[in-house]
Design a protein around this motif. Structure first.
Motif, mmCIF file in Angstrom:
data_model
loop_
_atom_site.group_PDB
_atom_site.id
_atom_site.type_symbol
_atom_site.label_atom_id
_atom_site.label_comp_id
_atom_site.label_asym_id
_atom_site.label_seq_id
_atom_site.Cartn_x
_atom_site.Cartn_y
_atom_site.Cartn_z
ATOM 1 N N MET A 104 0.950 -2.256 -13.848
ATOM 2 C CA MET A 104 -0.269 -1.446 -13.921
ATOM 3 C C MET A 104 -0.119 -0.165 -13.114
ATOM 4 O O MET A 104 -0.657 0.885 -13.508
ATOM 5 C CB MET A 104 -1.475 -2.255 -13.453
ATOM 6 C CG MET A 104 -2.799 -1.553 -13.743
ATOM 7 S SD MET A 104 -4.219 -2.667 -13.595
ATOM 8 C CE MET A 104 -5.553 -1.519 -13.978
ATOM 9 N N GLU A 105 0.592 -0.236 -12.007
ATOM 10 C CA GLU A 105 0.824 1.002 -11.252
ATOM 11 C C GLU A 105 1.575 2.010 -12.105
ATOM 12 O O GLU A 105 1.202 3.182 -12.210
ATOM 13 C CB GLU A 105 1.613 0.734 -9.977
ATOM 14 C CG GLU A 105 1.816 2.034 -9.187
ATOM 15 C CD GLU A 105 2.923 1.981 -8.156
ATOM 16 O OE1 GLU A 105 2.995 2.935 -7.354
ATOM 17 O OE2 GLU A 105 3.706 1.028 -8.153
ATOM 18 N N HIS A 106 2.663 1.571 -12.720
ATOM 19 C CA HIS A 106 3.484 2.490 -13.517
ATOM 20 C C HIS A 106 2.705 3.026 -14.723
ATOM 21 O O HIS A 106 2.764 4.227 -15.020
ATOM 22 C CB HIS A 106 4.748 1.773 -13.987
ATOM 23 C CG HIS A 106 5.604 2.600 -14.882
ATOM 24 N ND1 HIS A 106 6.267 3.738 -14.449
ATOM 25 C CD2 HIS A 106 5.903 2.492 -16.213
ATOM 26 C CE1 HIS A 106 6.933 4.281 -15.455
ATOM 27 N NE2 HIS A 106 6.721 3.538 -16.534
ATOM 28 N N GLU A 107 1.978 2.155 -15.397
ATOM 29 C CA GLU A 107 1.290 2.554 -16.621
ATOM 30 C C GLU A 107 0.046 3.395 -16.363
ATOM 31 O O GLU A 107 -0.240 4.326 -17.131
ATOM 32 C CB GLU A 107 0.882 1.316 -17.417
ATOM 33 C CG GLU A 107 2.029 0.535 -18.022
ATOM 34 C CD GLU A 107 1.557 -0.683 -18.776
ATOM 35 O OE1 GLU A 107 2.295 -1.164 -19.653
ATOM 36 O OE2 GLU A 107 0.436 -1.175 -18.491
ATOM 37 N N LEU B 220 0.824 -1.198 0.000
ATOM 38 C CA LEU B 220 0.000 0.000 0.000
ATOM 39 C C LEU B 220 0.864 1.257 0.000
ATOM 40 O O LEU B 220 0.562 2.232 -0.707
ATOM 41 C CB LEU B 220 -0.939 0.001 1.207
ATOM 42 C CG LEU B 220 -1.959 -1.141 1.272
ATOM 43 C CD1 LEU B 220 -2.916 -0.939 2.439
ATOM 44 C CD2 LEU B 220 -2.740 -1.272 -0.026
ATOM 45 N N LEU B 221 1.949 1.240 0.764
ATOM 46 C CA LEU B 221 2.837 2.397 0.791
ATOM 47 C C LEU B 221 3.456 2.665 -0.571
ATOM 48 O O LEU B 221 3.753 3.815 -0.917
ATOM 49 C CB LEU B 221 3.933 2.179 1.833
ATOM 50 C CG LEU B 221 3.477 2.253 3.298
ATOM 51 C CD1 LEU B 221 4.596 1.797 4.227
ATOM 52 C CD2 LEU B 221 3.025 3.671 3.641
ATOM 53 N N GLN B 222 3.631 1.620 -1.360
ATOM 54 C CA GLN B 222 4.161 1.773 -2.713
ATOM 55 C C GLN B 222 3.271 2.691 -3.548
ATOM 56 O O GLN B 222 3.747 3.364 -4.476
ATOM 57 C CB GLN B 222 4.246 0.396 -3.370
ATOM 58 C CG GLN B 222 4.553 0.373 -4.852
ATOM 59 C CD GLN B 222 4.341 -1.011 -5.446
ATOM 60 O OE1 GLN B 222 4.641 -2.017 -4.809
ATOM 61 N NE2 GLN B 222 3.796 -1.058 -6.646
ATOM 62 N N HIS B 223 1.966 2.733 -3.221
ATOM 63 C CA HIS B 223 1.006 3.530 -3.988
ATOM 64 C C HIS B 223 0.672 4.860 -3.306
ATOM 65 O O HIS B 223 -0.206 5.583 -3.775
ATOM 66 C CB HIS B 223 -0.280 2.731 -4.188
ATOM 67 C CG HIS B 223 -0.112 1.510 -5.046
ATOM 68 N ND1 HIS B 223 0.460 0.349 -4.573
ATOM 69 C CD2 HIS B 223 -0.427 1.278 -6.347
ATOM 70 C CE1 HIS B 223 0.482 -0.555 -5.544
ATOM 71 N NE2 HIS B 223 -0.042 -0.018 -6.628
#
Length: 261
Positions: free
Chosen positions: A62-65, A19-22
């Protein structure tokens, strides 16, 4: 990461590394909890539930894109209450909504992308969506706008789809809880249920417009193969034709175009 990130959302207060990654995405992420559910109810917005885990390759893709893309994030923020869940923290939620994704698409995986009504009923979903149309998948912005339009303009259809999925999930839970084995009587009853709701003129099941029920069509094809019941095959053929599909049903291959657009 910069000491002064451009964006910070509610995930900054979480302990999960995933979650912290986002936490610095431009998406207005919520963790699963009362605040997010209350906002969905108050704003009458569907929930976009995204479930993944830290070691998931396609979750990072998907996070990066998409989730780091300010244009895509703006669509999410305008039309949805977006909730990010770590499946390693909430395997219970992951199991429920993964079953729903598999019912809708015939396959599962992560990242899981599920759209829910404010009362947490799933009505559409998938796994990884690319940022534009590729890999035979609709682009994520197209999916977001299509789902938002359906929720806004075709609420009855969304509700019917959600109720059908919840009914199927309840049946699955009852079978698992009692150790019931799938029987031909159950399959025959499922066929009768689809037959009773079939639209002979426009294809599909229930009132129009309709979400293409991929798992239902698969069930009907298997019923036709097992029983040689021509009505089962006809329901599949009419539904696919009315949805603009290209297929060769009799060789057990078909393709349904994306629901949205």
């Amino acid at each position: 990461m910069s000491d002064n990130p451009k964006h910070t959302n509610r995930l900054i207060n979480e302990t999960s590394p995933y979650l912290l990654q986002h936490a610095h995405n431009p998406v207005n992420w919520y963790p699963w909890g009362e605040e997010a559910l209350a906002q969905a109810e108050q704003q009458d917005k569907p929930i976009l539930l995204s479930i993944g885990y830290a070691a998931c390759h396609w979750c990072h893709v998907m996070e990066h894109e998409s989730f780091e893309n300010e244009g895509i994030a703006a669509i999410m923020n305008e039309h949805f209450i977006s909730i990010k869940v770590d499946r390693e923290e909430r395997p219970d939620l992951d199991e429920i909504y993964m079953n729903a994704v598999q019912m809708l698409t015939g396959q599962g995986g992560w990242p899981m992308t599920m759209f829910l009504t404010p009362d947490l009923k799933p009505f559409y979903g998938g796994t990884y969506f690319p940022p534009d149309n590729r890999y035979g998948r609709p682009g994520f912005p197209r999916v977001l706008l299509g789902v938002a339009e359906a929720y806004r303009e075709r609420r009855d259809e969304v509700g019917e789809q959600a109720d059908q999925i919840i009914g199927n999930l309840n049946q699955l839970s009852a079978m698992e809880g009692h150790g019931h084995q799938l029987t031909t009587d159950m399959l025959d009853q499922a066929y009768q249920d689809y037959l009773s709701r079939f639209d002979h003129h426009e294809g599909g099941f229930g009132s129009a417009p309709k979400f293409p029920p991929s798992m239902g069509l698969s069930l009907l094809l298997r019923h036709w193969h097992r029983t040689d019941n021509a009505n089962a095959l006809n329901m599949v053929e009419v539904t696919l034709e009315k949805n603009g599909a290209r297929w060769d049903v009799r060789s057990a291959w078909w393709r349904i175009p994306p629901l949205l657009g």
